[in-house]
Write a protein that holds these residues in place. Sequence first.
Motif, PDB file in Angstrom:
ATOM      1  N   PRO A 127       0.802  -1.230   0.000  1.00 48.61           N
ATOM      2  CA  PRO A 127       0.000   0.000   0.000  1.00 48.61           C
ATOM      3  C   PRO A 127       0.833   1.277   0.000  1.00 48.61           C
ATOM      4  O   PRO A 127       0.452   2.281  -0.619  1.00 48.61           O
ATOM      5  N   ASP A 128       1.983   1.245   0.685  1.00 47.06           N
ATOM      6  CA  ASP A 128       2.799   2.470   0.751  1.00 47.06           C
ATOM      7  C   ASP A 128       3.547   2.748  -0.550  1.00 47.06           C
ATOM      8  O   ASP A 128       4.232   3.769  -0.670  1.00 47.06           O
ATOM      9  N   GLU A 129       3.418   1.844  -1.547  1.00 48.86           N
ATOM     10  CA  GLU A 129       4.054   2.077  -2.844  1.00 48.86           C
ATOM     11  C   GLU A 129       3.056   2.463  -3.932  1.00 48.86           C
ATOM     12  O   GLU A 129       3.413   2.600  -5.101  1.00 48.86           O
ATOM     13  N   LEU A 130       1.800   2.654  -3.552  1.00 52.45           N
ATOM     14  CA  LEU A 130       0.783   3.051  -4.525  1.00 52.45           C
ATOM     15  C   LEU A 130       0.986   4.498  -4.958  1.00 52.45           C
ATOM     16  O   LEU A 130       1.375   5.346  -4.147  1.00 52.45           O
ATOM     17  N   PRO A 131       0.705   4.823  -6.225  1.00 55.34           N
ATOM     18  CA  PRO A 131       0.665   6.221  -6.628  1.00 55.34           C
ATOM     19  C   PRO A 131      -0.336   6.983  -5.762  1.00 55.34           C
ATOM     20  O   PRO A 131      -1.324   6.401  -5.282  1.00 55.34           O
ATOM     21  N   ALA A 136      -6.754  -4.603  -4.373  1.00 53.95           N
ATOM     22  CA  ALA A 136      -5.389  -5.024  -4.072  1.00 53.95           C
ATOM     23  C   ALA A 136      -4.760  -5.762  -5.245  1.00 53.95           C
ATOM     24  O   ALA A 136      -3.576  -5.592  -5.552  1.00 53.95           O
ATOM     25  N   ALA A 137      -5.560  -6.580  -5.934  1.00 54.63           N
ATOM     26  CA  ALA A 137      -5.030  -7.379  -7.040  1.00 54.63           C
ATOM     27  C   ALA A 137      -4.616  -6.523  -8.228  1.00 54.63           C
ATOM     28  O   ALA A 137      -3.673  -6.866  -8.948  1.00 54.63           O
ATOM     29  N   TRP A 159      -0.870  -3.562  -8.696  1.00 57.00           N
ATOM     30  CA  TRP A 159       0.471  -3.668  -9.295  1.00 57.00           C
ATOM     31  C   TRP A 159       0.513  -3.126 -10.722  1.00 57.00           C
ATOM     32  O   TRP A 159       1.585  -2.939 -11.294  1.00 57.00           O
ATOM     33  N   ARG A 160      -0.665  -2.848 -11.313  1.00 49.34           N
ATOM     34  CA  ARG A 160      -0.751  -2.277 -12.659  1.00 49.34           C
ATOM     35  C   ARG A 160      -1.574  -0.992 -12.565  1.00 49.34           C
ATOM     36  O   ARG A 160      -2.770  -0.970 -12.912  1.00 49.34           O
ATOM     37  N   PRO A 161      -0.988   0.102 -12.078  1.00 47.71           N
ATOM     38  CA  PRO A 161      -1.755   1.308 -11.748  1.00 47.71           C
ATOM     39  C   PRO A 161      -2.575   1.878 -12.899  1.00 47.71           C
ATOM     40  O   PRO A 161      -3.725   2.291 -12.686  1.00 47.71           O
TER      41      PRO A 161
END
Length: 203
Positions: A14-18, A40-41, A44-46
Amino acid sequence: MTETPLSRFPLRPPDELPADLAERYAEVAERSGFLPNVFAALAWRPDEARAFFAMHDALMDKETPGLSKADRELIVVATSAGNDCLYCVVAHGAVARIRARDPYIADQVAVDWRKAPLSPRMHAVLTVATRLAADPAAVTADDLASLAEHGLTEDDVWDVGMITSFFALSNRLAHFAALAPNPEFFLMGRLPRGTEGAAGSAG
């Protein structure tokens, strides 16, 4: 008991999300009390996550005389059941129960929508939607005309097709990634809000 992985694909912390996705995810988790696994799934592909949820919102977060928000969820439930998508049946069944204010309707539609206590209009809608989900080439102009006869506007008819088609994508992606429904979905809309946890721990 072995814990089922959330997805077959990587999960982004979560802390790496845009920032824009982090804000949206936090809002969803605060409103729902949990973060649905599909969020959540897709994290990884924002770019795809943004596009996916933008399309979802455009189709599902509106209400018209021909298609209420509850009706839209029932389209998802019926077509996802036809596509054997556990995640979407469970998740959207929960939302359908809440929006329809009916603790039984989603299960009835998922098992056999033809026998569910629906209006003639919704029976017509699900006839066309499930036909599109099962055999797209079988949908005819007469099918679309039947929806207009039940009071759907041209925009509503388009939405029936778009919702069915978008969730066909979602169904296949859920199968591909082996997404498991969040446990919280199973009791949503069945009991007064705030009692689900107590019921879930009984037994």
